[in-house]
Motif scaffolding. Structure first.
Motif, PDB file in Angstrom:
ATOM      1  N   ASN A 106      -2.558 -79.139  60.955  1.00  0.00           N
ATOM      2  CA  ASN A 106      -3.138 -79.549  62.449  1.00  0.00           C
ATOM      3  C   ASN A 106      -2.588 -78.635  63.288  1.00  0.00           C
ATOM      4  N   GLN A 107      -1.643 -78.328  63.621  1.00  0.00           N
ATOM      5  CA  GLN A 107      -1.098 -76.949  64.563  1.00  0.00           C
ATOM      6  C   GLN A 107      -2.436 -76.175  63.926  1.00  0.00           C
ATOM      7  N   GLN A 108      -2.869 -75.678  62.937  1.00  0.00           N
ATOM      8  CA  GLN A 108      -3.569 -74.271  62.675  1.00  0.00           C
ATOM      9  C   GLN A 108      -4.910 -74.813  63.760  1.00  0.00           C
ATOM     10  N   LYS A 109      -5.013 -75.841  64.057  1.00  0.00           N
ATOM     11  CA  LYS A 109      -6.617 -76.615  64.243  1.00  0.00           C
ATOM     12  C   LYS A 109      -6.920 -76.297  65.224  1.00  0.00           C
ATOM     13  N   ILE A 110      -5.635 -75.759  66.313  1.00  0.00           N
ATOM     14  CA  ILE A 110      -5.121 -75.580  67.213  1.00  0.00           C
ATOM     15  C   ILE A 110      -5.424 -74.558  67.930  1.00  0.00           C
ATOM     16  N   LEU A 111      -6.063 -73.853  67.067  1.00  0.00           N
ATOM     17  CA  LEU A 111      -6.331 -72.075  67.062  1.00  0.00           C
ATOM     18  C   LEU A 111      -8.159 -71.995  67.225  1.00  0.00           C
ATOM     19  N   PHE A 112      -8.580 -73.353  66.133  1.00  0.00           N
ATOM     20  CA  PHE A 112      -9.547 -73.435  66.033  1.00  0.00           C
ATOM     21  C   PHE A 112      -9.937 -73.871  67.299  1.00  0.00           C
ATOM     22  N   ALA A 113      -9.125 -75.512  67.614  1.00  0.00           N
ATOM     23  CA  ALA A 113      -9.515 -75.893  69.076  1.00  0.00           C
ATOM     24  C   ALA A 113      -9.932 -74.202  70.147  1.00  0.00           C
ATOM     25  N   ARG A 114      -8.684 -73.974  70.046  1.00  0.00           N
ATOM     26  CA  ARG A 114      -8.619 -72.464  71.056  1.00  0.00           C
ATOM     27  C   ARG A 114      -9.802 -72.165  71.411  1.00  0.00           C
ATOM     28  N   ALA A 115     -10.263 -71.635  70.681  1.00  0.00           N
ATOM     29  CA  ALA A 115     -11.885 -70.832  70.167  1.00  0.00           C
ATOM     30  C   ALA A 115     -12.498 -71.152  70.554  1.00  0.00           C
ATOM     31  N   ALA A 116     -12.741 -72.686  69.895  1.00  0.00           N
ATOM     32  CA  ALA A 116     -13.455 -73.026  69.939  1.00  0.00           C
ATOM     33  C   ALA A 116     -14.342 -73.412  71.704  1.00  0.00           C
ATOM     34  N   ILE A 117     -13.372 -73.610  72.575  1.00  0.00           N
ATOM     35  CA  ILE A 117     -13.698 -73.774  74.097  1.00  0.00           C
ATOM     36  C   ILE A 117     -13.836 -72.926  74.628  1.00  0.00           C
ATOM     37  N   GLY A 118     -13.637 -70.964  74.079  1.00  0.00           N
ATOM     38  CA  GLY A 118     -13.701 -70.007  74.229  1.00  0.00           C
ATOM     39  C   GLY A 118     -15.287 -69.883  73.809  1.00  0.00           C
ATOM     40  N   ARG A 119     -15.909 -70.441  73.472  1.00  0.00           N
ATOM     41  CA  ARG A 119     -17.012 -70.052  72.345  1.00  0.00           C
ATOM     42  C   ARG A 119     -17.500 -68.527  72.724  1.00  0.00           C
ATOM     43  N   PRO A 120     -16.710 -67.776  71.904  1.00  0.00           N
ATOM     44  CA  PRO A 120     -16.911 -66.357  71.979  1.00  0.00           C
ATOM     45  C   PRO A 120     -18.145 -65.489  71.084  1.00  0.00           C
ATOM     46  N   ARG A 121     -18.126 -64.573  72.103  1.00  0.00           N
ATOM     47  CA  ARG A 121     -19.282 -64.113  70.750  1.00  0.00           C
ATOM     48  C   ARG A 121     -18.518 -63.002  69.519  1.00  0.00           C
ATOM     49  N   LEU A 122     -17.221 -62.797  69.537  1.00  0.00           N
ATOM     50  CA  LEU A 122     -16.932 -62.061  68.183  1.00  0.00           C
ATOM     51  C   LEU A 122     -15.598 -62.906  68.042  1.00  0.00           C
ATOM     52  N   LEU A 123     -15.494 -63.222  66.875  1.00  0.00           N
ATOM     53  CA  LEU A 123     -14.273 -64.499  66.687  1.00  0.00           C
ATOM     54  C   LEU A 123     -13.709 -63.115  65.761  1.00  0.00           C
ATOM     55  N   ILE A 124     -12.478 -63.284  65.785  1.00  0.00           N
ATOM     56  CA  ILE A 124     -11.609 -62.620  64.779  1.00  0.00           C
ATOM     57  C   ILE A 124     -10.675 -63.334  64.293  1.00  0.00           C
ATOM     58  N   ALA A 125     -10.663 -63.820  62.874  1.00  0.00           N
ATOM     59  CA  ALA A 125      -9.897 -64.728  62.554  1.00  0.00           C
ATOM     60  C   ALA A 125      -9.253 -64.578  60.870  1.00  0.00           C
ATOM     61  N   ASP A 126      -7.695 -64.175  61.450  1.00  0.00           N
ATOM     62  CA  ASP A 126      -6.677 -63.855  60.780  1.00  0.00           C
ATOM     63  C   ASP A 126      -6.194 -64.807  60.177  1.00  0.00           C
ATOM     64  N   GLU A 127      -6.178 -64.996  58.670  1.00  0.00           N
ATOM     65  CA  GLU A 127      -5.997 -65.981  57.660  1.00  0.00           C
ATOM     66  C   GLU A 127      -5.847 -67.545  58.461  1.00  0.00           C
ATOM     67  N   PRO A 128      -7.577 -67.401  58.385  1.00  0.00           N
ATOM     68  CA  PRO A 128      -7.256 -69.334  59.144  1.00  0.00           C
ATOM     69  C   PRO A 128      -7.638 -70.278  58.649  1.00  0.00           C
ATOM     70  N   THR A 129      -7.511 -70.613  57.553  1.00  0.00           N
ATOM     71  CA  THR A 129      -6.833 -71.535  56.478  1.00  0.00           C
ATOM     72  C   THR A 129      -5.385 -71.270  56.286  1.00  0.00           C
ATOM     73  N   ARG A 130      -4.730 -71.202  56.602  1.00  0.00           N
ATOM     74  CA  ARG A 130      -3.382 -70.794  55.723  1.00  0.00           C
ATOM     75  C   ARG A 130      -2.959 -72.508  56.532  1.00  0.00           C
ATOM     76  N   GLY A 131      -2.497 -73.079  55.302  1.00  0.00           N
ATOM     77  CA  GLY A 131      -1.518 -74.118  55.368  1.00  0.00           C
ATOM     78  C   GLY A 131      -2.859 -75.002  55.567  1.00  0.00           C
ATOM     79  N   VAL A 132      -3.689 -74.839  55.522  1.00  0.00           N
ATOM     80  CA  VAL A 132      -4.698 -76.365  56.209  1.00  0.00           C
ATOM     81  C   VAL A 132      -5.479 -77.105  53.855  1.00  0.00           C
TER      82      VAL A 132
END
Ligand SMILES: Nc1ncnc2c1ncn2[C@@H]1O[C@H](COP(=O)(O)OP(=O)(O)OP(=O)(O)O)[C@@H](O)[C@H]1O
Ligand SMILES: [Mg+2]
Lengths: 312, 502
Positions: B407-433
């Protein structure tokens, strides 16, 4: 149980301070009087002004020993200007600029050269103390105008202007920390500098800003002190920063950074002030006062560490 | 209840154990027995209570109810030091070594051989070497731990545990930070530990690993024990069903079609950071998911950091939206970049701060005027983002460290979701999920691409790269070893390129 624990952990220092207040009010003649409170507020004003902003610097992960040096030197700058021109507002501006400059210097040294803040500000302290001797030509300075002494001593609604300035500074520090982007960046910088950097926080700039604010506050505290005592004297006396730091720590702001609040520091300052006021009213030997004060600080810090551990 | 799980071989038995944090029931009425010489796996979703169970045994938390028995005798584990004395040790989900000290000092910490109160370094070194020999895990005793790759650091932790005469060792997601071949090695080691008579508790979200390494598997869900069965009767499908409470589905969502040959959003030309990577060429188009594959240490995260502005380069160009890209991280975030960094603990989270502040930090400008925060707007935005990631939490004002690892990892996704970025760099995005949440993260990534975001995905899991990328760039020793797409994009080709040495 868990909830009670959390509550005590968060508000422990406040509860203890209120209990002590009640105990003193019930047992001590002359404690619960308007006159006494007014004096306590006036005495605490300089500590509160600097401690509110030391709280911010501490949360950002730094420590600043040079608060004492700025507190000693800035009023000397003010009085040099005041003696030369007789212009009090100009004197205040000069002191503030001097404080700001010293703070910027601290901040740049610590953040750009990545020197440990304790050591860096210990070194700059000596430079600032030295500057104090230079500007004052090593002599005690006194204000020449009638307005300067009134800076700290004017009365308004029964309180001294020093007290009002301290209220304003506490509120400014607290608002900066809790209501602004800057405050969030301060918590981030102290909590995890690398994560803050990755999140786009300009970590060096935040650190420099906290040092600059703190030194400016210390300069204002120094001017108020000189106005109250009608003089300023060059010295290399470090005691002020320890009084200020004690309030921050007893209040419960973590020296590790990333955690803390201005209200805590205010409560911490009053906890210490009530205690020493109680001692004085009971005419306890100052030597014992010191011993007991040290013990109480240890207990405060110990309780904090203990509750932190047992909440896990 | 206790009699039904305990038997003569049980080393450690938990009976009716529960743990509450405030209003959260992290564990309720757990009865479970761990046997010497057996690997006992714990599986379950993020927040199921796996780490909490381990922490009760290690004396980090104390149970709210129930009893723990060692060798049939009831014990109370008051603090971590007590657990250590009893031979109960943990290899933490996040390692806890002294990075500046050497291997020997880390292993011997607290158990140094002393003579007349002074540390006897020669004897300590010998003791450390003995342990290394006994378990055939040799490391340079004088290497500085901070300089070692993750897999070696983990060995240091394990050696430390072994040197303390561990009887029961808990591994909490030990392979989450390892490359495939290192993970294989570790699994071999774990089997060896069991063969040497240790009880091993193994926590992981990799079901294949679990099936391979364990003797017994316990499934936890929402703090309750769902089943404890021999590994031989479980399959991937039964475990997925047990963990999620739903039937097994394919992990990967259908990918949106790769964008037609439009102009790239990011174009990297000849990017070089001396000693780190060299001559990197790379493009990502809007709507495209580009996988960045390679071994751990091949320079993938470093390339990502360079694009994001977190690592200085020596030469080469980065173009964003057709314009040369320079300036600090802040500027790149404002231009529409977001990064989910590799290590959430070191590079992303403020564990002592509220979840809300953790999510909003990079985008505070949107919720403030002249630095003054509009907390209501901030909260509304964060609430939506948190809901979209299916994060499990009590309140947004809770500290981030009260969340489980996933769930801590999901904080980072929520953070990126707020940004609505044009480029998302996801480094090991599912670690520990967990498996269920992994699927939702994959869906999120596919959806973002469908909405036109460019995505650069770094992963050490080859299935993740294969299942999610339109195109794969393989790095090997800091150079691009291959760019694969279409029919050329096969698992075999990726692995071969990764091992090619550039
Ligand atoms: N210190 C704490 N304070 C409050 N709640 C906590 C604390 N530690 C864990 N929890 C809660 O207890 C529950 C179980 O957490 P735990 O860390 O055991 O999950 P986990 O099974 O290890 O998950 P993951 O797979 O994500 O690591 C979660 O809901 C979590 O939020
Ligand atoms: Mg966990």
């Amino acid at each position: 149980m868990q909830r009670a624990m959390n509550f005590t952990r968060t508000y422990g220092i406040l509860i203890v301070t209120v209990l002590m207040f009640i105990a003193l009010a019930l047992t001590t003649d002359g404690f619960a009087t308007w006159r006494n409170f007014r004096n306590i507020l006036d005495q605490q004003s300089t500590v509160l002004i600097a401690a509110s902003f030391l709280t911010i610097a501490t949360i950002a992960g730094n420590f600043d020993v040079s608060v004492s040096a700025v507190y000693v030197t800035a009023p000397l700058v003010a009085l040099v200007v005041e003696n030369a021109t007789g212009n009090v507002p100009l004197a205040i501006v000069a002191a503030i600029i001097a404080g700001l400059a010293m703070g910027l210097f601290n901040g740049i040294v610590v953040s750009r050269f990545r020197i440990n803040s304790f050591i860096a500000t210990l070194a700059t302290s000596f430079m600032f103390f030295g500057a104090g001797y230079l500007v004052s030509d090593r002599s005690l300075m006194r204000p020449v105008s009638d307005a300067y002494p009134m800076l700290a001593r004017s009365q308004f609604l029964g309180l001294t202007s020093a007290t009002w300035v301290s209220f304003a500074m506490v509120i400014i520090a607290s608002v900066l920390l809790t209501q602004t982007r800057f405050g969030r960046n301060v918590f981030a910088t102290g909590g995890n500098p690398e994560a803050a950097r990755i999140a786009g926080v300009n970590v060096p700039r935040v650190q420099i800003a906290t040092f600059a604010l703190l030194a400016t506050a210390a300069a204002i505290a120094g001017v108020i002190n000189s106005s109250r005592s009608l003089s300023a004297q060059p010295s290399d006396d470090f005691s002020f920063v320890f009084a200020v730091l004690t309030a921050v720590i007893v209040g419960g702001t973590s020296i590790a950074g990333g955690q803390g609040a201005v209200w805590r520091t205010v409560v911490g300052a009053f906890f210490l002030a009530f205690m020493s006021n109680g001692f004085n009213l009971h005419q306890i030997d100052p030597i014992w006062q010191r011993l007991i004060e040290g013990l109480v600080i240890l207990i405060a810090v110990g309780i904090d560490a203990w509750t932190q551990r047992n909440s896990r | 209840m206790a009699d039904s799980v305990a038997n003569t071989h049980s080393l450690l038995t938990l009976s009716g154990v529960s743990k509450h944090f405030g209003g959260v029931d992290a564990l309720s009425d757990i009865s479970i027995a761990f046997e010497a010489g057996k690997v006992h796996a714990l599986v379950g979703e993020n927040g199921a209570g796996k780490s909490t169970l381990g922490k009760l045994i290690l004396g980090i938390h104390r149970p709210s109810g129930g009893t723990i028995a060692l060798d049939g005798k009831d014990i109370s584990i008051e603090e971590p030091a007590a657990a250590l004395r009893l031979g109960l040790v943990g290899i933490a989900q996040e390692l806890s070594l002294m990075p500046r000290a050497n291997v020997m000092d880390n292993i011997a910490l607290g158990r140094e051989v002393t003579r007349r109160g002074l540390v006897d370094r020669a004897a300590t070194l010998k003791a450390v070497k003995d342990v290394m020999d006994r378990y055939d895990m040799r490391l340079d005793p004088f290497a500085i731990v901070g300089d070692l790759p993750m897999a070696e650091r983990q060995k240091v932790e394990i050696l430390r545990a072994l040197s303390r005469d561990a009887r029961l060792i808990i591994f909490d997601e030990p392979t989450a930070r390892l490359a495939t071949h290192q993970a294989k090695q570790l699994l071999g080691l774990i089997r060896a530990l069991a063969a040497a008579g240790k009880a091993v508790i193994y926590v992981s979200h990799f079901l294949d690993e679990i099936l391979e390494v364990s003797d017994t598997i316990t499934v936890l869900r929402n703090g309750r024990l769902i089943s404890t069965r021999p590994a031989s009767v479980e399959t991937r499908a039964t475990l997925v069903a047990g963990v999620t409470g739903q039937d097994y589905q394919s992990q990967f969502p259908p990918l949106p079609p790769a964008p037609a040959d439009g102009a790239p959003l990011v174009r990297v030309r000849n990017l070089t950071a001396k000693g780190v990577f060299e001559g990197i060429n790379l493009e990502v188009r809007p709507g495209e998911i580009v996988g960045l594959a390679g071994l751990v240490g091949a320079g993938r995260s470093e390339v990502a950091h360079a694009i994001y502005g977190a690592l200085a380069v020596d030469s080469g160009e980065i173009e964003f939206d057709g314009k040369p890209l320079t300036g600090p991280i802040r500027r790149r975030i404002d231009l529409g970049m977001a990064m989910i960094p590799e290590s959430r603990r070191d590079q992303a989270l403020f564990l002592g701060r509220p979840i809300l502040e953790n999510i909003a930090l990079p985008y505070l400008k949107r919720f403030s005027r002249l630095s003054w925060l509009n907390k209501r707007a901030e909260k509304a935005s964060v609430e939506t983002a948190a809901a979209n990631t299916a994060m499990k939490f009590g309140a947004l004002s809770d500290r981030a460290d009260t969340l489980s690892g996933g769930n801590q990892q999901k904080i980072l996704f929520a953070r990126a979701a707020i940004g609505r970025p044009r480029l998302l760099i996801a480094d090991e995005p599912t670690r520990g999920v967990d498996v269920g949440a992994k699927r939702s993260i994959y869906q999120m990534i596919a959806k973002l691409a469908a909405e036109g975001e460019a995505i650069l995905l770094i992963s050490s899991e080859i299935e993740e790269i294969m299942g999610l990328s339109h195109r794969v760039v393989v790095l090997s020793r800091g150079r691009v070893a291959a760019q694969l797409q279409g029919a050329a994009l096969t698992e075999k080709a990726v692995i071969e390129a990764a091992f090619s040495g550039g």
